[in-house]
Design an enzyme around this catalytic site. Structure first.
Site, PDB file in Angstrom:
ATOM      1  N   ASN A 193       0.836  -1.201   0.000  1.00 44.96           N
ATOM      2  CA  ASN A 193       0.000   0.000   0.000  1.00 44.96           C
ATOM      3  C   ASN A 193       0.868   1.248   0.000  1.00 44.96           C
ATOM      4  OD1 ASN A 193      -2.636  -1.116   0.032  1.00 44.96           O
ATOM      5  ND2 ASN A 193      -2.264  -1.782   2.140  1.00 44.96           N
ATOM      6  N   LYS A 249       6.693   2.605  -3.200  1.00 46.78           N
ATOM      7  CA  LYS A 249       7.056   1.256  -3.651  1.00 46.78           C
ATOM      8  C   LYS A 249       6.285   0.900  -4.909  1.00 46.78           C
ATOM      9  CE  LYS A 249       8.061  -1.246   0.553  1.00 46.78           C
ATOM     10  NZ  LYS A 249       7.646  -2.318   1.439  1.00 46.78           N
ATOM     11  N   ASP A 275      10.087  -7.658   1.436  1.00 46.66           N
ATOM     12  CA  ASP A 275      10.241  -7.400   2.862  1.00 46.66           C
ATOM     13  C   ASP A 275      11.656  -6.900   3.058  1.00 46.66           C
ATOM     14  OD1 ASP A 275       9.097  -7.336   5.451  1.00 46.66           O
ATOM     15  OD2 ASP A 275      10.395  -8.993   6.012  1.00 46.66           O
ATOM     16  N   ASP A 289      16.304   6.187   7.327  1.00 45.45           N
ATOM     17  CA  ASP A 289      17.081   6.939   6.328  1.00 45.45           C
ATOM     18  C   ASP A 289      17.959   8.054   6.908  1.00 45.45           C
ATOM     19  OD1 ASP A 289      16.442   5.438   4.146  1.00 45.45           O
ATOM     20  OD2 ASP A 289      14.836   6.735   3.437  1.00 45.45           O
ATOM     21  N   LYS A 295      18.554   7.786  -4.190  1.00 40.37           N
ATOM     22  CA  LYS A 295      18.419   6.569  -3.380  1.00 40.37           C
ATOM     23  C   LYS A 295      18.020   5.374  -4.250  1.00 40.37           C
ATOM     24  CE  LYS A 295      15.939   4.620   0.470  1.00 40.37           C
ATOM     25  NZ  LYS A 295      14.804   4.744   1.387  1.00 40.37           N
TER      26      LYS A 295
HETATM   27  P1  IMP Z   1       9.329  -2.758   4.542  1.00 37.57           P
HETATM   28  O1  IMP Z   1       9.482  -4.242   4.576  1.00 37.57           O
HETATM   29  O2  IMP Z   1       9.847  -2.132   3.294  1.00 37.57           O
HETATM   30  O3  IMP Z   1       7.944  -2.312   4.883  1.00 37.57           O
HETATM   31  O4  IMP Z   1      10.279  -2.175   5.663  1.00 37.57           O
HETATM   32  C1  IMP Z   1      10.200  -2.528   7.024  1.00 37.57           C
HETATM   33  C2  IMP Z   1      10.909  -1.509   7.873  1.00 37.57           C
HETATM   34  O5  IMP Z   1      12.314  -1.531   7.577  1.00 37.57           O
HETATM   35  C3  IMP Z   1      10.476  -0.065   7.628  1.00 37.57           C
HETATM   36  O6  IMP Z   1       9.385   0.255   8.442  1.00 37.57           O
HETATM   37  C4  IMP Z   1      11.721   0.709   8.007  1.00 37.57           C
HETATM   38  O7  IMP Z   1      11.809   0.866   9.396  1.00 37.57           O
HETATM   39  C5  IMP Z   1      12.841  -0.213   7.565  1.00 37.57           C
HETATM   40  N1  IMP Z   1      13.258   0.085   6.177  1.00 37.57           N
HETATM   41  C6  IMP Z   1      13.131  -0.711   5.085  1.00 37.57           C
HETATM   42  N2  IMP Z   1      13.610  -0.121   3.981  1.00 37.57           N
HETATM   43  C7  IMP Z   1      14.051   1.103   4.384  1.00 37.57           C
HETATM   44  C8  IMP Z   1      14.636   2.199   3.689  1.00 37.57           C
HETATM   45  O8  IMP Z   1      14.837   2.208   2.462  1.00 37.57           O
HETATM   46  N3  IMP Z   1      14.941   3.274   4.445  1.00 37.57           N
HETATM   47  C9  IMP Z   1      14.732   3.338   5.773  1.00 37.57           C
HETATM   48  N4  IMP Z   1      14.174   2.370   6.460  1.00 37.57           N
HETATM   49  C10 IMP Z   1      13.835   1.234   5.782  1.00 37.57           C
END
Ligand code: IMP
Length: 200
Positions: free
Chosen positions: A8, A12, A69, A157, A177
């Site tokens: 969502n 992404k 993930d 970040d 990025k």
């Molecule tokens: P997701 O699996 O992409 O939803 O990421 C899970 C969690 O990992 C996020 O809530 C962030 O805390 C951390 N995270 C993942 N990718 C990034 C990024 O590119 N920048 C900063 N934090 C990230």
């Protein structure tokens, strides 16, 4: 073949559409299909969690599904927060905690550590209704700063100094990025695999 993006998150969805749009007849977000389920991330690895998400949505929609993930791994903290990145500072088992609280806890846990090495890791799974799986991984290396720098991006970040960009992700534009990020690398690998198959 149609593709469902199991996310969502607008950024992404945009990134995946830009990279993989040409390989599928039509792309849908979960919102497009009126799907509003929270798939429990019960896996022990990024790959398992991405697979659980992709398989669950594929079984529901009977379409191909892409899920990812990702998270932060800090070497001196035994690769924590890892799969718990989103809920690092959560109390009482909440599914998520705020970026602010997560960053505060990370700084606190790193107070006495001079080894600041860290990496972002992303696992991407493309799951077909036949049960076929294509899985890729992306990693980007850097260091945890002693204080936040920049306000761009999300999550960790502002605390992540990227060796590839020579500045924090918080100080980087989305375009910068996306050239080096863990997710971009995993998606680029998937694109390469799909390109090879298309030309076979
Ligand atoms: P997701 O699996 O992409 O939803 O990421 C899970 C969690 O990992 C996020 O809530 C962030 O805390 C951390 N995270 C993942 N990718 C990034 C990024 O590119 N920048 C900063 N934090 C990230």
């Amino acid at each position: 073949m149609e593709l469902v993006i199991a996310s969502n998150n607008k950024n992404k969805i945009k990134e995946i559409t830009q990279i993989l749009g040409n390989f599928f007849e039509k792309l849908y977000s979960l919102q497009d299909l009126g799907i509003n389920i929270d798939v429990a991330e019960t896996g022990k690895t990024f790959y398992e969690n991405a697979l659980i998400k992709a398989r669950t949505i594929s079984e529901l929609t009977q379409k191909a599904v892409i899920a990812d993930d990702s998270g932060l791994e800090v070497y001196a903290l035994n690769f924590e927060p890892g799969i718990y990145s989103a809920r690092y500072a959560s109390v009482n088992g909440e599914a998520n905690s705020s970026d602010e609280k997560n960053n505060e806890l990370l700084l606190k846990n790193m107070e006495k550590n001079s080894n600041r090495k860290a990496r972002f890791v992303s696992s991407v799974v493309l799951y077909y209704p036949s049960g076929r799986i294509i899985a890729t991984n992306g990693i980007t290396e850097g260091e945890i700063l002693y204080e936040k720098k920049g306000a761009n991006g999300f999550g960790y970040d502002p605390l992540f100094y990227s060796y590839e960009l020579n500045k924090s992700f918080g100080e980087s534009t989305a375009k910068e990025k996306n050239l080096v990020s863990h997710r971009a690398k995993a998606l680029a690998q998937l694109k390469d695999i799909l390109s090879l198959e298309k030309n076979m």
